[in-house]
Motif scaffolding. Structure first.
Motif, PDB file in Angstrom:
ATOM      1  N   MET A   1      -4.360   3.467  -0.190  1.00 37.78           N
ATOM      2  CA  MET A   1      -5.123   2.199   0.038  1.00 37.78           C
ATOM      3  C   MET A   1      -6.474   2.437   0.758  1.00 37.78           C
ATOM      4  SD  MET A   1      -4.481  -1.449   1.864  1.00 37.78           S
ATOM      5  CE  MET A   1      -5.751  -1.975   2.807  1.00 37.78           C
ATOM      6  N   PRO A   2      -7.673   2.442  -0.372  1.00 34.09           N
ATOM      7  CA  PRO A   2      -9.206   2.277  -0.169  1.00 34.09           C
ATOM      8  C   PRO A   2      -9.312   1.992   1.482  1.00 34.09           C
ATOM      9  CG  PRO A   2      -9.454   1.771  -2.415  1.00 34.09           C
ATOM     10  CD  PRO A   2      -8.262   1.732  -1.319  1.00 34.09           C
ATOM     11  N   ALA A   4     -10.314  -0.792   4.483  1.00 31.04           N
ATOM     12  CA  ALA A   4      -9.915  -1.935   4.656  1.00 31.04           C
ATOM     13  C   ALA A   4     -10.789  -2.873   5.694  1.00 31.04           C
ATOM     14  CB  ALA A   4      -8.387  -2.789   3.810  1.00 31.04           C
ATOM     15  N   GLY A  24      -7.768  -7.415  -0.891  1.00 29.25           N
ATOM     16  CA  GLY A  24      -7.517  -5.448  -1.679  1.00 29.25           C
ATOM     17  C   GLY A  24      -7.759  -5.871  -3.085  1.00 29.25           C
ATOM     18  N   ASP A  25      -7.671  -4.836  -3.542  1.00 27.15           N
ATOM     19  CA  ASP A  25      -8.354  -4.830  -5.509  1.00 27.15           C
ATOM     20  C   ASP A  25      -7.032  -6.104  -5.985  1.00 27.15           C
ATOM     21  OD1 ASP A  25      -5.867  -3.860  -4.495  1.00 27.15           O
ATOM     22  OD2 ASP A  25      -6.685  -1.498  -6.525  1.00 27.15           O
ATOM     23  N   ALA A  26      -7.597  -6.780  -7.201  1.00 24.76           N
ATOM     24  CA  ALA A  26      -7.634  -7.409  -8.178  1.00 24.76           C
ATOM     25  C   ALA A  26      -7.085  -8.303  -6.980  1.00 24.76           C
ATOM     26  CB  ALA A  26      -6.535  -6.439  -8.390  1.00 24.76           C
ATOM     27  N   GLY A  27      -7.491  -8.967  -5.913  1.00 25.70           N
ATOM     28  CA  GLY A  27      -7.292  -9.940  -5.540  1.00 25.70           C
ATOM     29  C   GLY A  27      -5.935 -10.513  -4.796  1.00 25.70           C
ATOM     30  N   THR A  28      -5.141  -8.841  -4.175  1.00 24.79           N
ATOM     31  CA  THR A  28      -4.288  -8.535  -3.306  1.00 24.79           C
ATOM     32  C   THR A  28      -4.666  -8.983  -2.059  1.00 24.79           C
ATOM     33  OG1 THR A  28      -3.100  -6.757  -4.777  1.00 24.79           O
ATOM     34  CG2 THR A  28      -2.079  -6.977  -2.248  1.00 24.79           C
ATOM     35  N   HIS A  30      -3.140  -7.979   1.848  1.00 27.11           N
ATOM     36  CA  HIS A  30      -2.665  -6.969   2.465  1.00 27.11           C
ATOM     37  C   HIS A  30      -2.596  -7.101   4.088  1.00 27.11           C
ATOM     38  CE1 HIS A  30      -3.515  -4.295  -0.366  1.00 27.11           C
ATOM     39  NE2 HIS A  30      -4.399  -3.968  -1.311  1.00 27.11           N
ATOM     40  N   THR A  45       0.196 -11.793  -3.223  1.00 26.22           N
ATOM     41  CA  THR A  45      -0.450 -12.379  -3.696  1.00 26.22           C
ATOM     42  C   THR A  45      -1.268 -13.321  -3.183  1.00 26.22           C
ATOM     43  OG1 THR A  45       0.913 -14.038  -5.052  1.00 26.22           O
ATOM     44  CG2 THR A  45       0.314 -12.204  -6.160  1.00 26.22           C
TER      45      THR A  45
END
Length: 63
Positions: A1-2, A4, A24-28, A30, A45
């Motif tokens: 993961m980049p 955060a 996170g990316d794509a609306g995730t 973490h 999600t």
């Protein structure tokens, strides 16, 4: 993961037993434990995260 930007839970006191949350990316969303933020990272999600928070608040009120 980049890299955060983690935010500590507002319910966390002092110590190492805290939950941290990051977008996170794509609306995730973490989640990780503060004692090892690069260890186990749970991805959810927005709907699943909202459901988790709703359930935890409901259980907390039952006490």
């Amino acid at each position: 993961m980049p890299t955060a930007t983690w935010q500590k839970s507002s319910y966390c006191g002092e110590g190492e037993s805290c939950v941290h949350v990051a977008g996170g990316d794509a609306g995730t969303i973490h989640l990780t434990e503060s004692s090892d933020p690069s260890g186990a990272i749970l991805g959810a999600t927005p709907v699943a995260f909202r459901t988790l928070l709703h359930t935890l608040k409901k259980e907390h009120r039952r006490g």
